[in-house]
Design a protein around this motif. Structure first.
Motif, short mmCIF file in Angstrom:
data_model
loop_
_atom_site.label_atom_id
_atom_site.label_comp_id
_atom_site.label_asym_id
_atom_site.label_seq_id
_atom_site.Cartn_x
_atom_site.Cartn_y
_atom_site.Cartn_z
N GLN A 1 4.54 5.17 2.59
CA GLN A 1 5.00 6.54 2.80
C GLN A 1 5.01 6.89 4.29
OE1 GLN A 1 6.25 8.66 0.25
NE2 GLN A 1 7.03 9.46 2.18
N ALA A 2 4.01 6.41 5.01
CA ALA A 2 3.98 6.63 6.45
C ALA A 2 5.16 5.95 7.13
CB ALA A 2 2.66 6.14 7.04
N GLU B 1 0.25 4.43 0.64
CA GLU B 1 0.07 5.34 1.77
C GLU B 1 0.76 4.80 3.03
OE1 GLU B 1 -3.96 6.45 2.45
OE2 GLU B 1 -4.24 7.28 0.43
N GLN B 2 0.61 3.50 3.29
CA GLN B 2 1.29 2.96 4.46
C GLN B 2 2.80 3.02 4.28
OE1 GLN B 2 -0.09 -0.58 6.37
NE2 GLN B 2 1.94 -1.11 7.17
N ASP C 1 0.83 -1.20 0.00
CA ASP C 1 0.00 0.00 0.00
C ASP C 1 0.87 1.26 0.00
OD1 ASP C 1 -2.69 1.37 0.48
OD2 ASP C 1 -1.47 2.13 2.12
#
Length: 421
Positions: free
Chosen positions: A66-67, A63-64, A61
């Motif tokens: 990047q987090a 977004e995860q 994923d």
């Protein structure tokens, strides 16, 4: 760390010692070896109370991912190198870590410093990637120069450049610290690095390896899948006799005993190798016999050692790639002895073998998993009761993802609750 045994006769796990003083490295080694030997004699090993499920989306994923880059890799101390490769004054190492150009330099005062490797004038990379010894670093763009402590000491044709305060225009510092022969650093300017809180006393036992006395004898890189997918393998002995059946797997047990210092873990095997200590008084247990297994440093390092006519360490630094599905692992080889020509031939052979194993067995399988998870065919992966390392690793990933900057210190302070052996 609290363990659950797989039989009523299994040896009792180590007692939690939250907030207690950290035992010496030798004492911790003996405690771990004592417990592992007891399991080897009894034919048992600890297991977890239940299984853990991890969403497969966490391996791809965007977004995860990047987090994770922001809240883990750009916030926690990373292993950037070794004290032994920066031993003398004016020694330096220039490297790229996740797109951040870094310059490590030991000053004339003997202090190791870290900087963003960028000129204060117009941002050019000051020192090309590599290592060596240098009293000055001169920017290749306009010849501004810096000393080994990062101060701006030369401006090309200063008389026509204009007035600037050179004392305010040195290289931009990054946090750095040395522990147990390892160089820990951050990649975010201005960030704090509380290395003692981060290591939770792990450096006491890591110091027993004496990596600062070693000699760097080789380095090689291998491409891999998502960083967590690759790291799962370093925390897993369950796969050894299966995936590595044609290389080294049949020689090793697939059972693991885990110890933790905050997010960092060590794996040992309750097998015949421990029996060399059976019947020997504990004060006479040789340290070398207790240093086996795999030592991991969250979130990206694995340390193992081998006999090549002397002790050879492979310290693997796993860095995320430019996309969620990629990573690169740097395998560093450190010898505890001064290699002869015969030793070097054996070291090269061992390096080639380990590259083949990781590339063609571990990461080949991981890259296949990487393709498979993107199909959505499986929503979750299951980590069994015998895979405690994966339980703890993913719990720490989630813990750090959930902690904003104001919570990060509290998260590490709470790591005191986690148990030493």
């Amino acid at each position: 760390m609290t363990h659950t045994a797989d039989a009523p006769t299994a040896p009792v796990a180590a007692t939690p010692v939250a907030s207690a003083p950290v035992a010496s490295g030798r004492d911790q080694l003996v405690a771990m070896a004592r417990r592992t030997l007891a399991h080897a004699v009894a034919g048992t090993h600890p297991i977890e109370p239940g299984i853990v499920r991890v969403p497969t989306a966490s391996y791809h994923d965007p977004e995860q991912w990047q987090a994770e880059m922001t809240r883990i890799f750009r916030r926690v101390p990373l292993v950037l190198g070794f004290s032994c490769e920066l031993r003398e004054r004016h020694a330096y190492k220039a490297l790229d870590v996740m797109g951040v150009p870094i310059l490590l330099s030991r000053g004339d005062d003997g202090v190791l410093r870290s900087f963003v490797n960028t000129c204060s004038h117009r941002g050019a990379i000051v020192a090309p990637e590599g290592s060596g010894v240098a009293r000055r670093f001169t920017c290749p763009y306009h010849a501004w120069s810096y000393d080994s402590q990062g101060a701006l000491v030369g401006i090309f044709q200063r008389e026509v450049f204009g007035e600037v305060d050179a004392s305010c225009m040195g290289l931009t510092p990054l946090p750095v610290a040395e522990r147990a022969g390892l160089v820990f650093g951050g990649v975010t300017p201005g960030a704090e690095l509380d290395i003692d809180a981060w290591l939770c006393g792990y450096d006491e036992v890591l110091a027993e390896h004496h990596l600062e006395r070693c000699t760097l004898v080789g380095r090689q890189s291998v491409a891999g899948p998502n960083w967590k997918l690759a790291y799962d393998g370093y925390l897993d002995f369950y796969h050894l006799p299966v995936l590595h059946r044609d290389s080294f797997g049949p020689e090793y047990s697939n059972r693991a005993i885990y110890d933790a210092w905050g997010p960092h873990q060590r794996l040992t095997q309750p097998d015949a190798r421990m029996m060399v200590l059976d019947g020997v008084p504990e004060p006479d247990w040789p340290t070398e016999a207790m240093l086996g297994g795999v030592w991991t440093i969250f979130p990206h390092v694995s340390i193992a050692n081998f006999d090549v006519g002397g002790r050879l360490y492979m310290v693997s630094q796993l860095f995320p790639g430019e996309t969620p599905g990629t990573s690169v692992t740097v395998q560093n080889f450190l010898a505890t002895f001064e290699p002869t020509d015969a030793h070097r031939a054996e070291i090269e052979t061992r390096m080639g073998f380990l590259l083949d194993v990781v590339r063609d067995e571990d990461y080949h399988t991981g890259l296949g998993i990487q393709r498979a998870v993107r199909t959505g065919a499986k929503a979750e992966f299951v980590f069994g009761r015998n895979e405690a390392g994966g339980h703890r690793f993913h719990a720490w990933v989630n813990r750090l993802l959930a902690a904003d900057d104001s919570d990060f210190g509290a998260v590490m302070a709470a790591a005191e609750e986690l148990h030493h052996p």
